[in-house]
Design a protein around this motif. Structure first.
Motif, mmCIF file in Angstrom:
data_model
loop_
_atom_site.group_PDB
_atom_site.id
_atom_site.type_symbol
_atom_site.label_atom_id
_atom_site.label_comp_id
_atom_site.label_asym_id
_atom_site.label_seq_id
_atom_site.Cartn_x
_atom_site.Cartn_y
_atom_site.Cartn_z
ATOM 1 N N THR A 323 15.317 -27.884 2.333
ATOM 2 C CA THR A 323 15.926 -26.557 2.267
ATOM 3 C C THR A 323 16.265 -26.199 0.831
ATOM 4 O O THR A 323 16.859 -27.011 0.103
ATOM 5 C CB THR A 323 17.213 -26.517 3.114
ATOM 6 N N LEU A 324 15.878 -25.006 0.397
ATOM 7 C CA LEU A 324 16.221 -24.528 -0.937
ATOM 8 C C LEU A 324 17.699 -24.159 -0.957
ATOM 9 O O LEU A 324 18.116 -23.162 -0.350
ATOM 10 C CB LEU A 324 15.362 -23.313 -1.299
ATOM 11 N N ALA A 325 18.502 -24.970 -1.622
ATOM 12 C CA ALA A 325 19.952 -24.757 -1.605
ATOM 13 C C ALA A 325 20.621 -25.547 -2.720
ATOM 14 O O ALA A 325 20.078 -26.519 -3.238
ATOM 15 C CB ALA A 325 20.541 -25.184 -0.254
ATOM 16 N N GLY A 330 24.065 -34.683 1.188
ATOM 17 C CA GLY A 330 24.233 -34.583 2.627
ATOM 18 C C GLY A 330 23.130 -35.316 3.359
ATOM 19 O O GLY A 330 22.150 -35.764 2.766
ATOM 20 N N ILE A 331 23.288 -35.415 4.676
ATOM 21 C CA ILE A 331 22.275 -36.108 5.473
ATOM 22 C C ILE A 331 20.965 -35.333 5.515
ATOM 23 O O ILE A 331 19.915 -35.888 5.810
ATOM 24 C CB ILE A 331 22.781 -36.359 6.905
ATOM 25 N N GLU A 332 21.027 -34.034 5.168
ATOM 26 C CA GLU A 332 19.829 -33.204 5.167
ATOM 27 C C GLU A 332 19.186 -33.192 3.778
ATOM 28 O O GLU A 332 19.865 -33.340 2.770
ATOM 29 C CB GLU A 332 20.163 -31.766 5.590
ATOM 30 N N SER A 333 17.874 -33.014 3.747
ATOM 31 C CA SER A 333 17.158 -32.971 2.471
ATOM 32 C C SER A 333 17.199 -31.570 1.884
ATOM 33 O O SER A 333 16.979 -30.577 2.584
ATOM 34 C CB SER A 333 15.702 -33.412 2.673
ATOM 35 N N LEU A 334 17.480 -31.503 0.584
ATOM 36 C CA LEU A 334 17.568 -30.233 -0.123
ATOM 37 C C LEU A 334 16.643 -30.250 -1.336
ATOM 38 O O LEU A 334 16.382 -31.302 -1.917
ATOM 39 C CB LEU A 334 19.005 -29.967 -0.594
ATOM 40 N N ILE A 335 16.181 -29.069 -1.716
ATOM 41 C CA ILE A 335 15.412 -28.903 -2.941
ATOM 42 C C ILE A 335 16.073 -27.820 -3.766
ATOM 43 O O ILE A 335 16.612 -26.852 -3.232
ATOM 44 C CB ILE A 335 13.928 -28.574 -2.637
ATOM 45 N N CYS A 336 16.055 -28.006 -5.063
ATOM 46 C CA CYS A 336 16.795 -27.116 -5.959
ATOM 47 C C CYS A 336 15.969 -26.859 -7.218
ATOM 48 O O CYS A 336 15.246 -27.744 -7.689
ATOM 49 C CB CYS A 336 18.131 -27.780 -6.305
ATOM 50 N N HIS A 337 16.094 -25.646 -7.735
ATOM 51 C CA HIS A 337 15.492 -25.299 -9.025
ATOM 52 C C HIS A 337 16.633 -25.245 -10.043
ATOM 53 O O HIS A 337 17.339 -24.235 -10.156
ATOM 54 C CB HIS A 337 14.777 -23.943 -8.944
ATOM 55 N N PRO A 338 16.876 -26.343 -10.780
ATOM 56 C CA PRO A 338 18.051 -26.416 -11.658
ATOM 57 C C PRO A 338 18.175 -25.268 -12.641
ATOM 58 O O PRO A 338 19.284 -24.772 -12.889
ATOM 59 C CB PRO A 338 17.868 -27.757 -12.383
ATOM 60 N N PRO A 358 11.086 -24.803 -16.844
ATOM 61 C CA PRO A 358 10.987 -23.777 -15.798
ATOM 62 C C PRO A 358 10.328 -24.241 -14.506
ATOM 63 O O PRO A 358 10.448 -23.579 -13.481
ATOM 64 C CB PRO A 358 10.160 -22.676 -16.465
ATOM 65 N N THR A 359 9.618 -25.377 -14.522
ATOM 66 C CA THR A 359 8.992 -25.866 -13.291
ATOM 67 C C THR A 359 9.634 -27.156 -12.798
ATOM 68 O O THR A 359 9.047 -27.882 -11.991
ATOM 69 C CB THR A 359 7.479 -26.090 -13.495
ATOM 70 N N LEU A 360 10.841 -27.430 -13.260
ATOM 71 C CA LEU A 360 11.560 -28.617 -12.812
ATOM 72 C C LEU A 360 12.196 -28.359 -11.444
ATOM 73 O O LEU A 360 12.893 -27.362 -11.255
ATOM 74 C CB LEU A 360 12.649 -29.001 -13.820
ATOM 75 N N SER A 401 3.825 -13.905 -16.158
ATOM 76 C CA SER A 401 4.637 -12.884 -16.805
ATOM 77 C C SER A 401 5.567 -12.195 -15.831
ATOM 78 O O SER A 401 6.638 -11.729 -16.195
ATOM 79 C CB SER A 401 3.729 -11.835 -17.479
ATOM 80 N N ALA A 402 5.172 -12.141 -14.549
ATOM 81 C CA ALA A 402 6.007 -11.469 -13.561
ATOM 82 C C ALA A 402 7.278 -12.255 -13.291
ATOM 83 O O ALA A 402 8.344 -11.691 -13.107
ATOM 84 C CB ALA A 402 5.231 -11.281 -12.264
ATOM 85 N N VAL A 403 7.162 -13.580 -13.239
ATOM 86 C CA VAL A 403 8.329 -14.380 -12.921
ATOM 87 C C VAL A 403 9.055 -14.829 -14.179
ATOM 88 O O VAL A 403 10.265 -14.833 -14.255
ATOM 89 C CB VAL A 403 7.917 -15.611 -12.073
ATOM 90 N N GLY A 404 8.312 -15.197 -15.196
ATOM 91 C CA GLY A 404 8.918 -15.573 -16.465
ATOM 92 C C GLY A 404 9.519 -16.967 -16.444
ATOM 93 O O GLY A 404 9.226 -17.772 -15.588
ATOM 94 N N ASP A 405 10.397 -17.198 -17.394
ATOM 95 C CA ASP A 405 10.975 -18.528 -17.544
ATOM 96 C C ASP A 405 12.327 -18.610 -16.843
ATOM 97 O O ASP A 405 12.709 -17.753 -16.073
ATOM 98 C CB ASP A 405 11.110 -18.869 -19.035
ATOM 99 N N ASN A 406 13.077 -19.666 -17.143
ATOM 100 C CA ASN A 406 14.379 -19.866 -16.514
ATOM 101 C C ASN A 406 15.339 -18.728 -16.807
ATOM 102 O O ASN A 406 16.207 -18.416 -16.008
ATOM 103 C CB ASN A 406 14.997 -21.179 -17.015
ATOM 104 N N THR A 407 15.195 -18.103 -17.970
ATOM 105 C CA THR A 407 16.102 -17.018 -18.324
ATOM 106 C C THR A 407 15.955 -15.856 -17.350
ATOM 107 O O THR A 407 16.948 -15.291 -16.862
ATOM 108 C CB THR A 407 15.821 -16.532 -19.758
ATOM 109 N N ALA A 408 14.710 -15.484 -17.033
ATOM 110 C CA ALA A 408 14.478 -14.386 -16.097
ATOM 111 C C ALA A 408 14.950 -14.748 -14.698
ATOM 112 O O ALA A 408 15.556 -13.937 -13.995
ATOM 113 C CB ALA A 408 12.994 -14.031 -16.076
ATOM 114 N N LEU A 409 14.690 -15.985 -14.268
ATOM 115 C CA LEU A 409 15.137 -16.412 -12.956
ATOM 116 C C LEU A 409 16.657 -16.431 -12.871
ATOM 117 O O LEU A 409 17.252 -16.039 -11.878
ATOM 118 C CB LEU A 409 14.581 -17.797 -12.643
ATOM 119 N N SER A 410 17.310 -16.884 -13.924
ATOM 120 C CA SER A 410 18.763 -16.916 -13.946
ATOM 121 C C SER A 410 19.338 -15.515 -13.834
ATOM 122 O O SER A 410 20.295 -15.267 -13.105
ATOM 123 C CB SER A 410 19.271 -17.579 -15.240
#
Length: 423
Positions: A323-325, A330-338, A358-360, A401-410
């Motif tokens: 789950t992206l969160a 927790g007992i559940e598996s999570l994935i995160c984009h730091p 940006p792809t970590l 270019s549409a998504v950009g780097d971590n700055t744009a995502l943040s």
């Protein structure tokens, strides 16, 4: 509480200790206040912000697990961090690692810059001259996070503590990623240990809380006074729930690690993974130190994808078990984009310095059936491969270019009402 193996201490926390009715499981004391027998005859409890029987059972268990003299249970992991900082004055210097958790980084930098609560020096403990940097800073406190979040870098706790003793500095270790089952910093020379008990200690993603464990009684008494003064002690119900989670900490950590090791092996075989960050790998720079100071390598890991950032969503959309969160443990598996989640409060420059690209992606591996977790990741990589092939030519540049780097995502996350509180 009698001392024994970690599994026994955790499983029997508060068991068969009820003085009122001989209950096997310790009762939950929700009361806010307590009757005094007479004027000037206060008992051990008078008001639950100061003391609470349920919270005390949890504190005693955590102190026993970490080998400390006293533990203070707080209402969040961040308040546990704030509590430790009460030992500092504006004239003191705090040393922190360059790659610490984003929330901690935000707290340290803003208290130093906006409140002048202390002086701040940021040190890369992975550099050969880290000791010289600390000697030059002459700190009153050194903050460690090992393994670090999110790149799982390892710091030699004993070496830092040896230097700290010579400088008269206290060492605080954030032990959230491993729990006392896998690492005991106080035994390695640390003065204080911080936990977000929200994570592995509770283990069920249903309580937000923290804890600070002190090696000596005097420091513990001082910080307990501050916790009461600041009003950051944990709620009785939260302590009760955390105790319930604590009892299964040892077997949970075992299964977490078994699953994590299988996933690391799987990720190493994926052509779209450029790097895996996990101390259990023999080629990890901190592997030898981790093996020496830990009783296991934990269940947190990160990896870089060898694709454009604009393709990340294809991978995430295909996942169902992960789950992206935010959060972990927790007992559940999570994935995160730091870059856009846990560490978004760090500037783009600070993220780059810390090695957060940006792809970590970061995984908190749960205790689900490993076959399902591996199938889920395989499904994600299949979707990513298809998307990568489809955008191999002109669309590749457009997506990037549409998504950009971590700055744009943040910035995108900052505009979301649900995530705005993170900043």
């Amino acid at each position: 509480m009698s001392h024994g193996h970690f599994a026994t201490i955790a499983a029997r926390a508060g068991i068969a200790q009820d003085p009122a009715h001989e209950a096997v499981t310790p009762p939950l004391y929700l009361t806010t206040t307590y009757r005094l027998k007479a004027l000037g005859q206060a008992g051990p409890y008078d008001y639950s912000r100061s003391n609470n029987p349920t919270r005390d059972v949890l504190a005693e268990a955590l102190a026993a697990l970490e080998g400390g003299a006293k533990a203070i249970v707080t209402n969040t992991g961040m308040s546990a961090c704030l509590l430790a900082l009460q030992l500092l004055t504006p004239a003191d210097t705090l040393v922190i690692p360059h790659d610490c958790y984003g929330g901690s980084y935000r707290l340290f930098t803003n208290l130093a810059e906006r409140k002048q609560s202390f002086k701040l020096v940021i040190v890369n403990f992975q550099q050969a001259d880290w000791a010289e940097q600390i000697r030059a800073a002459r700190p009153a406190m050194i903050w460690l996070e090992t393994p670090s979040n999110p790149l799982l870098q390892i710091t030699d706790i004993s070496a830092v503590c040896h230097l700290a003793k010579a400088l008269g500095a206290k060492v605080v270790v954030d032990n959230t990623f491993l729990s006392p089952v896998l690492q005991q910093p106080l035994a390695l020379g640390a003065d204080l240990v911080v936990h977000s008990t929200t994570k592995y200690i509770n283990g069920h993603s249903d309580v937000v809380a923290g804890a600070l464990i002190c090696a000596d009684q005097a420091t513990g008494d001082e910080l307990k006074w501050w916790a009461n003064c600041l009003g950051i002690t944990g709620a009785a119900f939260d302590a009760y729930m955390t105790l319930r989670g604590l009892r299964t900490l040892a077997p949970r950590m075992q299964q977490h690690q078994i699953n994590a090791e299988c996933i690391v092996a799987f990720l190493q075989q994926q052509p779209l993974v450029s790097k895996v960050y996990y101390p259990g790998l023999e080629d990890h720079p901190g592997h030898a130190i981790a093996k020496a100071q830990q009783q296991g390598f934990g269940a947190m890991l990160s990896f870089d994808l060898a694709v454009e950032p604009g393709l990340l969503q294809h991978f995430l959309d295909a996942l169902h078990c992960f789950t992206l969160a935010q959060s972990l443990g927790g007992i559940e598996s999570l994935i995160c984009h730091p870059g856009s989640m846990t560490h978004a409060s760090m500037s783009a420059e600070a993220q780059k310095t810390a090695g957060i690209g940006p792809t970590l992606l970061r995984l908190s591996v749960g205790i689900e059936a490993i076959e399902d977790l591996l199938a889920d990741l395989a499904q994600g990589f299949s979707a990513l491969a298809r998307a990568s092939q489809a955008t191999a030519s002109d669309d590749k540049a457009a997506d990037s270019s549409a998504v950009g780097d971590n700055t744009a995502l943040s910035q995108s996350c900052r505009l979301s009402p649900a995530l705005n509180a993170l900043w």
